[in-house]
Structures are given as C-alpha cells and as structure tokens.
Enzyme design. Structure first.
Site, PDB file in Angstrom:
ATOM      1  N   TYR A 220      -6.357   6.622   4.073  1.00  0.00           N
ATOM      2  CA  TYR A 220      -6.357   5.775   3.043  1.00  0.00           C
ATOM      3  C   TYR A 220      -5.777   4.436   3.646  1.00  0.00           C
ATOM      4  O   TYR A 220      -6.381   3.201   3.545  1.00  0.00           O
ATOM      5  CB  TYR A 220      -5.702   6.144   1.672  1.00  0.00           C
ATOM      6  CG  TYR A 220      -5.924   4.911   0.747  1.00  0.00           C
ATOM      7  CD1 TYR A 220      -7.178   4.440   0.269  1.00  0.00           C
ATOM      8  CD2 TYR A 220      -4.642   4.203   0.476  1.00  0.00           C
ATOM      9  CE1 TYR A 220      -7.066   3.171  -0.616  1.00  0.00           C
ATOM     10  CE2 TYR A 220      -4.624   3.239  -0.217  1.00  0.00           C
ATOM     11  CZ  TYR A 220      -5.758   2.557  -0.765  1.00  0.00           C
ATOM     12  OH  TYR A 220      -5.768   1.460  -1.622  1.00  0.00           O
TER      13      TYR A 220
ATOM     14  N   GLU B 278       0.882  -1.242  -0.035  1.00  0.00           N
ATOM     15  CA  GLU B 278       0.064  -0.001  -0.016  1.00  0.00           C
ATOM     16  C   GLU B 278       0.905   1.307   0.000  1.00  0.00           C
ATOM     17  O   GLU B 278       0.422   2.161  -0.826  1.00  0.00           O
ATOM     18  CB  GLU B 278      -0.897   0.069   1.150  1.00  0.00           C
ATOM     19  CG  GLU B 278      -1.924  -0.999   1.011  1.00  0.00           C
ATOM     20  CD  GLU B 278      -2.944  -0.671  -0.041  1.00  0.00           C
ATOM     21  OE1 GLU B 278      -2.916   0.345  -0.524  1.00  0.00           O
ATOM     22  OE2 GLU B 278      -3.761  -1.740  -0.632  1.00  0.00           O
TER      23      GLU B 278
ATOM     24  N   ASP C  63      -9.766   5.409  -2.623  1.00  0.00           N
ATOM     25  CA  ASP C  63      -8.866   5.720  -3.293  1.00  0.00           C
ATOM     26  C   ASP C  63      -9.395   6.464  -4.557  1.00  0.00           C
ATOM     27  O   ASP C  63     -10.468   6.407  -4.520  1.00  0.00           O
ATOM     28  CB  ASP C  63      -7.724   4.930  -3.600  1.00  0.00           C
ATOM     29  CG  ASP C  63      -8.252   3.756  -4.381  1.00  0.00           C
ATOM     30  OD1 ASP C  63      -9.255   3.596  -4.834  1.00  0.00           O
ATOM     31  OD2 ASP C  63      -7.253   2.597  -4.789  1.00  0.00           O
TER      32      ASP C  63
END
Ligand code: SF4
Length: 361
Positions: free
Chosen positions: A134, A53, A152
């Site tokens: 996020y 990520e 996102d």
C-alpha cells in the site's frame, strides 16, 4: 456485479467524475499538494508524504495531524530524522501505537539518506523498511504520479459499493484490487488516489454513506440497488482472547519512577514502560525489586490488534535501591513519552496514595 468489460467502459468516466469532484472538494492536509498546484506540476515532498502514510497506517487523519506537525517541526527533512537518536523518536511517537512502525521509520530514513533520496519506482520503494504494497503504491502515485493503484480500507469500501461486490472481505480483496486497478487513470493517478481516499473518508463513509451528495452516484450499482450501507460484507472476526498481567509502579523517595526498556523486538519493542509480569492467561507475580507492594483495586484495560489486556497495578515507594537490569529510575519523567497502555497504568497508579510522603524503607 458488473463484468470486467463493463467495468472497463465505465472506469474512465468514473475516474473523470471523481477528479472533477476532487478539484472542488479536496481535503486540505498538511502533507498534500492541492489539486490546483498538482495540475500546475508542483510536486509533493516525498518525505512528508512518506511520513504521513506511515503515521496513517491503522490510524485516522485527526489522530495523526498533531504528530505530523511535531515531527516535521522537529525534523523537517529525512536527513534530520535519520540523524535523530532512536529514544527521542520513539518518545515522540508514543501514543500513535504500533511501535514497530516507529522503528521501521527510523531504519527507512537512514537507508533513504544513505542511498541519496527516495526511489521513484514502486518496486524500489517496497524494498525499504516498513514500506509494503500500500505505502509504496501511495508514494509512487502521490509524489511521482506513477499510475499505481492505491488500495486501502477506504478504497475497498468505495469499490465494493461501486460494483456491488457482495463477497465478504478479506476473501474479496484480490477482486477489489483488480476493480480499483481498472478505475485508475493514466492521467493524474496521484490525484485520483487521493480523491478516492477523500471520497471514502467524507462521502462514502462506513455507516450512512451520503449517496445523495456523491459524484459517483450515477455509476454506483450499490446505490442503484439501495444496498450501499451493507457493503463491504465482512467475514465475522474471531473473538479476541483476554490476557492478564501485573504492572509494577515503583517510586523512589525523590519521586523518580522505575521504568524498564522493553526488548527491541515484539510488542512495544524498544519503548519504555513499567516492569511487569508476562501477559498471559495466568501470570506469575514478578516484582522487579523487593518492596512493600500494594495491589490497587480495579484494572487497566487496553486492546491490542490480537488480544485484550487487563492489568492490575501494584505500587510501592522505595528507598535509594539499585535498579534491575534494563531498568532505571528516571528523575526526568514525562508520562506523555510512554506508550498508551503504560500511560493508562500511570493514570491508574495515581488513584493509590503513591505519593505518600513516608516512603517504606
Ligand atoms: Fe458510496 Fe453511495 Fe457514492 Fe456509491 S453512491 S460510491 S455507495 S457514496
């Protein structure tokens, strides 16, 4: 746009349809547990999910895969990464851009090891270096199956089309986040988050969405109104300014280049690069050492988040002179360890006769 009550009503059916599609069509990714294993209760490795990520912020899956393989081969656990020297990690990160992320990556790994592992709740995850709204939601949902909504750019696009939100981004972000929350199921929220990412990456793409192959076509207002490709609407971006500068490439007579370590904070902080001028509208010359500098024709162009950069490149061959503060001649030099803009400068320097066998003395 449909009102919230209707969105609530259709949200569950939409999530179910998406999960059915994901069970058949999930992308195989090196950091992911596939849907069959996920349903059997196999848990994703928080280290691999976190690393992917962070790498994926502002970058594509295709660009990240090689980096991910190299990182996890070299540092298979968060403990191994936390123990790695900063300079080695920064060099391995070179080319991925946004170097503050690499510094935060190391800082985060060290906090996680000191605290005995990754937290399982979003709020605790969010307190870690480099982990924002996020990424904390993504880790909590994907690893720990918490019913967190992961939003996102892909998700914003899918949601704006599903509900035909015509307000432009970024103003519409809160509305899109709220609608994405309505869609997020209590069961399998991690798989749902990854299914949304996959749908946005492979079906509901920015241009030419493949509505004919979409599992959500029957729920999608933009599809019904034939306006999918126009969404999400965006406020026009401000024009980026152009800054200019000079990069100085000096080679010692044994071929060792002079590189500086950039200050730890700011753009390309802590990375190695060529000494140079300020990057501004009208930079003053700032050669790092006295030498017979030759300015090469042409420029190196690079675009950062907030500005375009045009660098001219000056080259010189020098005798065995002392290097300035924060700089050193490197007998072991690998251009691949440099950030992209600095690698472009090196490539441009090759167009000059930098390797003239008669060094200036
Ligand atoms: Fe996107 Fe088209 Fe699917 Fe709607 S139907 S979610 S616009 S691909």
């Amino acid at each position: 746009m449909r009102d919230e009550t209707e969105a609530n009503r259709t949200g569950q059916r939409t999530a179910e349809a998406l999960l059915r599609w994901y069970d058949q069509s999930a992308r195989v990714l090196p950091w992911r547990i596939g849907p069959a294993d996920s349903v059997r209760g196999v848990q994703a490795d928080p280290y691999r999910v976190w690393l992917s990520e962070v790498m994926l912020q502002q970058t594509t899956v295709a660009a990240v895969k090689d980096y991910f393989h190299r990182f996890t081969k070299r540092w298979p656990t968060v403990e191994a990464l936390a123990a790695a020297p900063d300079a080695v990690v920064m060099a391995e990160w070179a080319g991925l851009g946004y170097y503050a992320r690499a510094r935060n990556l190391l800082a985060c790994a060290r906090v996680v090891v000191a605290e005995g592992g990754f937290p399982t709740e979003r709020e605790a995850l969010r307190k870690l270096p480099g982990i924002g709204a996020y990424t904390s939601a993504a880790i909590a949902a994907i690893v720990w199956d918490r019913p967190e909504t992961v939003v996102d750019g892909n998700v914003e696009r899918v949601v704006s089309r599903l509900f035909a939100v015509t307000d432009p981004l970024p103003k519409s972000k809160p509305k899109l986040a709220k609608l994405a929350e309505i869609l997020t199921p209590q069961q399998r929220p991690g798989d749902f988050a990854q299914a949304m990412m996959d749908l946005g990456a492979t079906v509901c793409t920015p241009r030419n969405p493949k509505c004919g192959n979409c599992p959500l076509a029957g729920f999608c207002v933009a599809n019904a109104q034939d306006i999918a490709a126009t969404l999400p609407a965006k406020t026009p971006k401000a024009v980026k300014p152009t800054r200019r500068g000079v990069a100085y490439v000096a080679l010692r007579e044994d071929g060792a280049p002079l590189l500086e370590t950039r200050p730890p904070r700011g753009l390309l902080g802590g990375m190695q690069g060529w000494p140079g001028t300020e990057w501004s509208g009208a930079p003053e010359p700032a050669p790092p050492i006295v030498a017979d500098w030759r300015h090469l024709p042409g420029t190196v162009r690079h675009t950062f988040t907030h500005f375009h950069l045009e660098l001219t490149v000056a080259v010189a061959q020098v005798a065995d002179v002392a290097s300035p503060e924060d700089s050193a001649f490197h007998t072991e030099f690998n251009p691949g360890d440099l950030p992209t803009v600095m690698r472009k400068v090196w490539d441009h320097a090759q167009t000059g006769d930098l390797f003239d066998p008669q060094p200036a003395r």
